[in-house]
Design a protein around this motif. Sequence first.
Motif, short mmCIF file in Angstrom:
data_model
loop_
_atom_site.label_atom_id
_atom_site.label_comp_id
_atom_site.label_asym_id
_atom_site.label_seq_id
_atom_site.Cartn_x
_atom_site.Cartn_y
_atom_site.Cartn_z
N SER A 287 0.99 -1.20 -0.04
CA SER A 287 -0.11 -0.07 0.00
C SER A 287 0.67 1.18 -0.05
O SER A 287 1.94 1.19 0.91
CB SER A 287 -0.99 0.11 1.31
N SER B 96 -0.27 4.45 0.53
CA SER B 96 -0.76 5.46 1.67
C SER B 96 -0.86 4.44 2.91
O SER B 96 -0.58 5.23 3.89
CB SER B 96 -2.38 5.86 1.26
N GLU C 162 -3.17 3.34 4.44
CA GLU C 162 -4.40 3.37 4.91
C GLU C 162 -5.63 3.06 4.15
O GLU C 162 -6.76 3.31 4.65
CB GLU C 162 -4.40 5.36 5.05
N THR C 163 -5.48 2.23 3.16
CA THR C 163 -6.60 1.86 2.39
C THR C 163 -7.18 0.97 3.30
O THR C 163 -6.75 0.06 3.70
CB THR C 163 -5.90 1.21 0.97
N ALA C 164 -8.70 1.15 3.57
CA ALA C 164 -9.53 0.42 4.49
C ALA C 164 -9.35 -1.04 4.25
O ALA C 164 -9.38 -1.59 5.16
CB ALA C 164 -10.82 1.24 4.29
N LEU D 12 -5.97 -2.63 4.88
CA LEU D 12 -6.07 -2.75 6.41
C LEU D 12 -6.79 -3.77 7.00
O LEU D 12 -6.20 -4.52 7.80
CB LEU D 12 -6.21 -1.18 7.01
N SER E 232 2.06 5.14 8.83
CA SER E 232 0.47 4.83 8.40
C SER E 232 0.13 3.45 9.28
O SER E 232 0.88 2.84 9.73
CB SER E 232 0.41 4.68 7.10
N SER E 233 -1.24 3.57 9.33
CA SER E 233 -1.72 2.32 10.21
C SER E 233 -1.21 1.01 9.66
O SER E 233 -0.86 0.29 10.61
CB SER E 233 -3.35 2.32 9.91
N SER F 167 -6.32 8.43 -1.19
CA SER F 167 -6.32 7.71 -0.13
C SER F 167 -7.60 6.93 -0.25
O SER F 167 -8.53 7.95 0.25
CB SER F 167 -5.61 8.20 0.99
N THR G 10 -10.15 5.39 2.26
CA THR G 10 -10.33 4.80 3.47
C THR G 10 -11.73 4.55 3.82
O THR G 10 -12.09 4.54 4.99
CB THR G 10 -9.96 6.07 4.60
N VAL G 11 -12.50 4.45 2.82
CA VAL G 11 -13.79 3.90 2.76
C VAL G 11 -13.95 2.68 2.17
O VAL G 11 -13.02 2.31 1.36
CB VAL G 11 -14.96 4.89 2.25
N GLU G 12 -14.75 1.41 2.75
CA GLU G 12 -14.88 0.07 2.10
C GLU G 12 -15.57 -0.08 0.71
O GLU G 12 -16.45 0.73 0.63
CB GLU G 12 -15.35 -0.99 3.23
#
Length: 367
Positions: free
Chosen positions: A103, A105, A107-109, A112, A134-135, A363, A365-367
Motif C-alpha cells: 500500500s 498510503s 491507510e487503504t481501508a 488494512l 501509517s496504520s 487514499s 479510507t472507505v470500504e
Amino acid sequence: EKGGYPHFMIKEIKEQPEAIRTTVAPRVRAGLPCLEECGITLEKLREFKSISVVACGTAMHAGLVGKYIIESIARVPVTVDIASEFRYRNPIVGEGDLVIIISQSGETADSLAAMRLAKQKGATTLAIVNAKGSSIAREADMLIYTLAGPEISVASTKAYITQLSVMYLFAFELALAKETVSEAECKRLVSALLKMPEAVKYVIETTEEKCKYVATKLITTDSLLYIGRGLDYALSMEGSLKLKEVSYIHSESYAAGELKHGTISLIEDGMPVISVATQSDLIAKTISNIVEVKSRGAMNILVCSEACARTLEDGIADYVIKVPQTDELLMPISAVVPLQILAYYTAVNKGNDPDKPRNLAKSVTVE
Ligand code: F6R
C-alpha cells in the motif's frame, strides 16, 4: 512545488530513477539483499511455505509482478488477491503462511482490514508501505518502506516502481533462503537491480517524445485493449489502469493467449491495441497475436524490448516504443515507464487534469 513541471504526475514519473535508488541501495550489503532492519532474516524466510499478496489497484498490480518473480526464482507458491475480495472469502491462511500487504498510503481501508484478518488467522504479515507511520505500517509484523517520497498525483507511478523494486529485493532474499539460487546468482541479480535507475532514466529520455506523439493517436478512441503474456501481462494491467484512470478512455488488459476465447470479436478497424513484449521466450507467441489483431484492422502500438523489435516484420506494428534490454526478469521496471508516459500525455491531450482524475481520491479510507 511542481519543480517546473505542469503536473505532479510527470514530475513523479521523472523522479523514478531516484526513487528506485533510494529504496534499493540501503538494503544491499556486500552485494546481497539485506532486509534485517525490516525484521526479515534468512531463518525466518525459510519457514514460509506459501505467500499471499493482498492489495488494491496499482499496488495489487505490483503484487502480480511479484508473484511471477517469487515463483520463478524462489519456487514458493504465491496467490495475489484484491483486498476487498480476500477479506470476504474466508481465505485459507494461517500459521506458517506469509501475507504481504502492499500500500502506498498505508491507510487503504480494505487492505488494512485484510491485514488484520490475516493476523487474526495466525499468518505472519509483511507490509510494503510508502507513507511513514501509517496504520498498515504500524500494525504489520514486518515492514519494508518504499522510499519513494510523498506521492501527490492520484495516479500512482513512483510508488509503483518502488513497490516493484522491493518485490525484487524480497524475492532475491527469499530465493537465497530457500537455496533456489546460488549466492553468486543472487549477487548478479542484485547488481542488475542496482543498474535499473540508470535504465529507467534512459527510458524516460528516449521514449518520451515518441509516447507524446502516439498519445495524439489515442484521443479520439473510446475503447482499447492491452495485451501481453507472463510478466508482460501483469505489466499491461498496470498500463491499462493508468490510462483509463487519467484519460477516461475505456481500456482492458487481456492475456494475449486469451484473445481468441472471446475478446478478439471487439477488434474493428482502427481500434488501438497496445502490446507489451519484453520476455524472449514469449515474444513469438505475442507477435502472432499482434499479427492476428492487425489482420482485423487494429492499430498496433507495441512497447517492447530491443530483442523483440528485431524479430518484428515490417508493417505489423504501427508504432513501436523500444525499451533498452536489461536483465529480462527486471524488464517490468523499465517497460512500465512508457506506459505511464503514454497515459499522462493522453490525459493532457484530452484536457484532463492527470493529477486529480474525476471521482478518485488519493487514499481510499472507505470500504
Ligand atoms: C492507481 C492508484 C490506486 C491505488 C489503490 C491502492 O493509480 O493509485 O489504484 O494503487 O487505491 O492505494 P494504496 O496503495 O494507497 O493502498
